[in-house]
Design an enzyme around this catalytic site. Structure first.
Site, PDB file in Angstrom:
ATOM      1  N   TYR A  55       4.332   6.542   9.768  1.00  0.00           N
ATOM      2  CA  TYR A  55       3.653   5.477   9.524  1.00  0.00           C
ATOM      3  C   TYR A  55       4.408   4.589   8.638  1.00  0.00           C
ATOM      4  O   TYR A  55       4.120   3.130   8.933  1.00  0.00           O
ATOM      5  CB  TYR A  55       2.321   6.102   8.622  1.00  0.00           C
TER       6      TYR A  55
ATOM      7  N   LYS B  96       2.447  -0.117  15.022  1.00  0.00           N
ATOM      8  CA  LYS B  96       3.886   0.117  15.127  1.00  0.00           C
ATOM      9  C   LYS B  96       4.424  -1.238  16.017  1.00  0.00           C
ATOM     10  O   LYS B  96       5.617  -1.510  16.019  1.00  0.00           O
ATOM     11  CB  LYS B  96       4.223   1.359  15.842  1.00  0.00           C
TER      12      LYS B  96
ATOM     13  N   HIS C  90       0.763  -1.146   0.091  1.00  0.00           N
ATOM     14  CA  HIS C  90       0.146  -0.095   0.098  1.00  0.00           C
ATOM     15  C   HIS C  90       1.014   1.193   0.012  1.00  0.00           C
ATOM     16  O   HIS C  90       1.646   1.528   0.975  1.00  0.00           O
ATOM     17  CB  HIS C  90      -0.861  -0.026   1.122  1.00  0.00           C
TER      18      HIS C  90
ATOM     19  N   PRO D  87      -2.692   0.030  18.918  1.00  0.00           N
ATOM     20  CA  PRO D  87      -2.660  -0.450  17.532  1.00  0.00           C
ATOM     21  C   PRO D  87      -2.728   0.324  16.410  1.00  0.00           C
ATOM     22  O   PRO D  87      -2.504   0.411  15.185  1.00  0.00           O
ATOM     23  CB  PRO D  87      -3.615  -1.821  17.509  1.00  0.00           C
TER      24      PRO D  87
HETATM   25  P1  FAD Z   1       4.376 -11.400  21.316  1.00  0.00           P
HETATM   26  O1  FAD Z   1       3.817 -11.638  20.187  1.00  0.00           O
HETATM   27  O2  FAD Z   1       3.172 -11.203  22.611  1.00  0.00           O
HETATM   28  O3  FAD Z   1       4.968 -12.922  21.766  1.00  0.00           O
HETATM   29  C1  FAD Z   1       5.395 -13.108  22.875  1.00  0.00           C
HETATM   30  C2  FAD Z   1       5.225 -14.927  22.834  1.00  0.00           C
HETATM   31  O4  FAD Z   1       6.051 -15.187  24.410  1.00  0.00           O
HETATM   32  C3  FAD Z   1       4.071 -15.227  22.863  1.00  0.00           C
HETATM   33  O5  FAD Z   1       4.198 -16.619  21.829  1.00  0.00           O
HETATM   34  C4  FAD Z   1       3.770 -15.950  24.276  1.00  0.00           C
HETATM   35  O6  FAD Z   1       2.939 -16.985  24.216  1.00  0.00           O
HETATM   36  C5  FAD Z   1       5.314 -16.423  24.823  1.00  0.00           C
HETATM   37  N1  FAD Z   1       5.211 -16.240  26.172  1.00  0.00           N
HETATM   38  C6  FAD Z   1       4.499 -15.561  27.171  1.00  0.00           C
HETATM   39  N2  FAD Z   1       4.781 -15.859  28.200  1.00  0.00           N
HETATM   40  C7  FAD Z   1       5.731 -16.868  28.338  1.00  0.00           C
HETATM   41  C8  FAD Z   1       6.324 -17.733  29.084  1.00  0.00           C
HETATM   42  N3  FAD Z   1       6.059 -17.657  30.538  1.00  0.00           N
HETATM   43  N4  FAD Z   1       7.136 -18.838  28.597  1.00  0.00           N
HETATM   44  C9  FAD Z   1       7.649 -18.628  27.323  1.00  0.00           C
HETATM   45  N5  FAD Z   1       6.958 -17.968  26.365  1.00  0.00           N
HETATM   46  C10 FAD Z   1       6.205 -16.986  26.757  1.00  0.00           C
HETATM   47  N6  FAD Z   1       1.729  -4.275  15.495  1.00  0.00           N
HETATM   48  C11 FAD Z   1       2.019  -3.886  14.265  1.00  0.00           C
HETATM   49  O7  FAD Z   1       3.398  -3.651  14.118  1.00  0.00           O
HETATM   50  N7  FAD Z   1       1.236  -3.448  13.321  1.00  0.00           N
HETATM   51  C12 FAD Z   1      -0.052  -3.760  13.372  1.00  0.00           C
HETATM   52  O8  FAD Z   1      -0.977  -3.436  12.455  1.00  0.00           O
HETATM   53  C13 FAD Z   1      -0.483  -4.166  14.760  1.00  0.00           C
HETATM   54  N8  FAD Z   1      -1.857  -4.598  14.839  1.00  0.00           N
HETATM   55  C14 FAD Z   1      -2.243  -5.053  15.898  1.00  0.00           C
HETATM   56  C15 FAD Z   1      -3.426  -5.483  15.952  1.00  0.00           C
HETATM   57  C16 FAD Z   1      -4.004  -6.103  17.342  1.00  0.00           C
HETATM   58  C17 FAD Z   1      -5.602  -6.554  17.260  1.00  0.00           C
HETATM   59  C18 FAD Z   1      -2.946  -6.498  18.324  1.00  0.00           C
HETATM   60  C19 FAD Z   1      -3.542  -7.100  19.538  1.00  0.00           C
HETATM   61  C20 FAD Z   1      -1.733  -6.233  18.041  1.00  0.00           C
HETATM   62  C21 FAD Z   1      -1.297  -5.360  17.134  1.00  0.00           C
HETATM   63  N9  FAD Z   1      -0.128  -5.084  16.925  1.00  0.00           N
HETATM   64  C22 FAD Z   1       0.460  -4.461  15.741  1.00  0.00           C
HETATM   65  C23 FAD Z   1       1.062  -5.153  17.717  1.00  0.00           C
HETATM   66  C24 FAD Z   1       1.716  -6.597  17.617  1.00  0.00           C
HETATM   67  O9  FAD Z   1       0.915  -7.867  17.483  1.00  0.00           O
HETATM   68  C25 FAD Z   1       2.608  -6.864  19.056  1.00  0.00           C
HETATM   69  O10 FAD Z   1       3.413  -5.700  19.202  1.00  0.00           O
HETATM   70  C26 FAD Z   1       3.746  -7.964  18.464  1.00  0.00           C
HETATM   71  O11 FAD Z   1       2.738  -9.208  18.587  1.00  0.00           O
HETATM   72  C27 FAD Z   1       4.803  -8.069  19.596  1.00  0.00           C
HETATM   73  O12 FAD Z   1       5.768  -8.982  19.357  1.00  0.00           O
HETATM   74  P2  FAD Z   1       6.596  -9.834  20.616  1.00  0.00           P
HETATM   75  O13 FAD Z   1       7.286 -10.746  19.947  1.00  0.00           O
HETATM   76  O14 FAD Z   1       7.133  -8.574  21.402  1.00  0.00           O
HETATM   77  O15 FAD Z   1       5.399 -10.478  21.695  1.00  0.00           O
HETATM   78  C1  DHB Z   2      -4.149  -3.633  10.921  1.00  0.00           C
HETATM   79  C2  DHB Z   2      -3.651  -3.200  12.297  1.00  0.00           C
HETATM   80  C3  DHB Z   2      -3.598  -2.262  12.749  1.00  0.00           C
HETATM   81  O1  DHB Z   2      -3.336  -1.970  14.040  1.00  0.00           O
HETATM   82  C4  DHB Z   2      -3.584  -0.911  12.015  1.00  0.00           C
HETATM   83  O2  DHB Z   2      -3.040   0.070  12.317  1.00  0.00           O
HETATM   84  C5  DHB Z   2      -3.660  -1.421  10.579  1.00  0.00           C
HETATM   85  C6  DHB Z   2      -4.061  -2.635  10.022  1.00  0.00           C
HETATM   86  C7  DHB Z   2      -4.584  -5.024  10.528  1.00  0.00           C
HETATM   87  O3  DHB Z   2      -4.722  -5.878  11.329  1.00  0.00           O
HETATM   88  O4  DHB Z   2      -4.668  -5.166   9.321  1.00  0.00           O
END
Ligand code: FAD
Ligand code: DHB
Length: 403
Positions: A397, A309, A82, A305
């Site tokens: 963005y 980011k 996009h 979200p």
């Molecule tokens: P996580 O993805 O939370 O991974 C952590 C892992 O650690 C998990 O698999 C968990 O099971 C594991 N864990 C937890 N406790 C333990 C334990 N005790 N022992 C072993 N393992 C454990 N971000 C974007 O960049 N763009 C977006 O568009 C966006 N949209 C989003 C939309 C939604 C609806 C949500 C909920 C989030 C969104 N995010 C977005 C945020 C993004 O999903 C998170 O920031 C990202 O998953 C962070 O990655 P992480 O690896 O730090 O943590």
């Molecule tokens: C999506 C999630 C977001 O948080 C955002 O800002 C844009 C798109 C998505 O899940 O597609």
């Protein structure tokens, strides 16, 4: 170290990684490319981490990194590129030409669970070690030069110890790693928003060629995509609401009301096959290092979200960490490790600012005064009428430069 008395099996690696989310998996790939040993411990099953629906938007530099690492083939085939977004408010649509404003940078819509699937498959194929379904994970000795991670491979299995040089706490907001930093040296900053997002996946063709972020008097709505057959949409809601209160008819009627504009654009409906509500917060933990423990990703910080980011910030942290560990193992240098927290936090606070700004500008906050609500509409009006303001939004963005 109470757990060590009942330890039965012993393992050793250079970097013990807790969590197989984007932070842990990217870190494992980066370290292995540098010849650094690591083991990933994950509490959930492979199927669970591969099926959890979360983020969708990748910044340009993350896409470039995946391609450089040879991990981008499926993303390049199935992702959606996009070069702009639409901001919709007061019933009018305004196109923000991200690529035109940022020297050609785009964002890629490729679901987080697809990234996870690609990273897990490539890591296992390459001989990497991920232990799924571990329990009782505890971090020990992070202030010493012999840290270890205690865990069980199965709930009734023996307690084992993974001894390591360094621990990467990549276990998300609720994981145990952050708690291993003593409260006395941990500074936490947080905003909890009085609204959440109801997200759905629907079997429908795309209704619009780019993402639409809408500020409407009934609340925020977002139109995103997953594939030519599946679309992702979000509606601002009460974070404590029960999903059972949201029938499919109610969801579509809110989405129509909030997303439609005066020019007659319409939203195409389809069967809703997944729905859920998430709460929203901004959160930062400082510092991100304590002794031999490094926090990365959501373990150290959360963004709401709206700015898309979270996943991107998690990858930024582990890129900084992998470079610092590379310098340590190649030449014994520790300056990168010393600077890790400060280097990451500079980027993190800018992403926190942007995510907070997008969130407050685009949502209707029941706790805000009519004055504040009008200021947010004025902000939107300014953004779409000033090239300087639009460029600032676009630059953030698509992702600020990494180096
Ligand atoms: P996580 O993805 O939370 O991974 C952590 C892992 O650690 C998990 O698999 C968990 O099971 C594991 N864990 C937890 N406790 C333990 C334990 N005790 N022992 C072993 N393992 C454990 N971000 C974007 O960049 N763009 C977006 O568009 C966006 N949209 C989003 C939309 C939604 C609806 C949500 C909920 C989030 C969104 N995010 C977005 C945020 C993004 O999903 C998170 O920031 C990202 O998953 C962070 O990655 P992480 O690896 O730090 O943590
Ligand atoms: C999506 C999630 C977001 O948080 C955002 O800002 C844009 C798109 C998505 O899940 O597609």
């Amino acid at each position: 170290m109470a757990a060590s008395t009942s330890t039965q099996t012993s393992n050793r690696t250079q970097v013990g990684i807790v969590g197989a989310g984007p932070a842990g998996l990217f870190l494992a790939h980066l370290l292995r490319r540098q010849g650094i040993d690591c083991v990933v411990l994950e509490s959930r099953s492979r199927a669970e981490i591969e099926d959890t629906i979360r983020a969708g938007v990748l910044e340009q530099w993350v896409v470039d990194l995946m391609n450089q690492m040879g991990l981008g083939d499926r993303m390049m085939r199935e992702g959606h590129f996009h070069s702009g977004i639409t901001l919709r408010f007061n019933g009018e649509s305004h196109h923000i030409d991200m690529a035109g404003l940022t020297g050609g940078k785009r964002v890629t819509v490729y679901a987080q669970h697809e990234v996870i699937r690609d990273l897990v498959a490539a890591l296992l194929e390459d001989g990497g070690e991920i232990l799924f379904g571990v329990s009782d994970v505890q971090l020990h000795g992070v202030e010493s030069d012999r840290p270890s991670i205690a865990f069980r491979r199965s709930p009734d299995g023996p307690l084992e110890a993974l001894r390591c040089d360094w621990i990467a706490g990549c276990d998300g907001f609720h994981g145990p790693s952050r708690q291993a930093i003593p409260k006395a040296v941990r500074n936490e900053f947080q905003v909890v928003y009085p609204f959440g997002w109801l997200g759905i996946l629907t079997e429908a063709p795309p209704s619009h060629p780019e993402l639409i972020y809408a500020n409407h008097e009934r609340g925020f709505a977002l139109l995103s995509t997953r594939s030519p057959e599946v679309q992702r949409l979000y509606i601002q809601c009460d974070p404590k609401d029960d999903i059972a209160n949201w029938s499919d008819d109610r969801i579509w009627s809110e989405l129509h009301a909030r997303l439609e504009d005066r020019d007659g654009w319409t939203l195409t409906e389809g069967r809703i096959f997944q729905k859920g509500i998430i709460a929203m917060r901004s959160f930062v933990c400082e510092p991100m290092r304590h002794g031999r423990l490094f926090l990365a990703g959501d373990a150290a910080h959360i963004v709401p979200p709206t700015g898309a980011k979270g996943l991107n910030l998690a990858v930024a942290d582990v890129l900084v960490l992998s470079r610092a560990l590379d310098a340590f193992y190649k030449s014994g240098r520790t300056d990168g490790l010393e600077a890790y927290s400060a280097v990451c936090l500079r980027r993190i606070w800018k992403a926190e600012r942007f995510s907070w700004y997008m969130t407050t500008m685009l949502h209707r906050n029941p706790a805000e005064t009519p004055f504040e609500q009008r200021v947010h509409l004025a902000d939107l009006d300014y953004v779409v009428s000033s090239r300087a303001a639009m460029t600032a939004l676009a630059e953030n963005y698509v992702g600020l430069p990494m180096d």
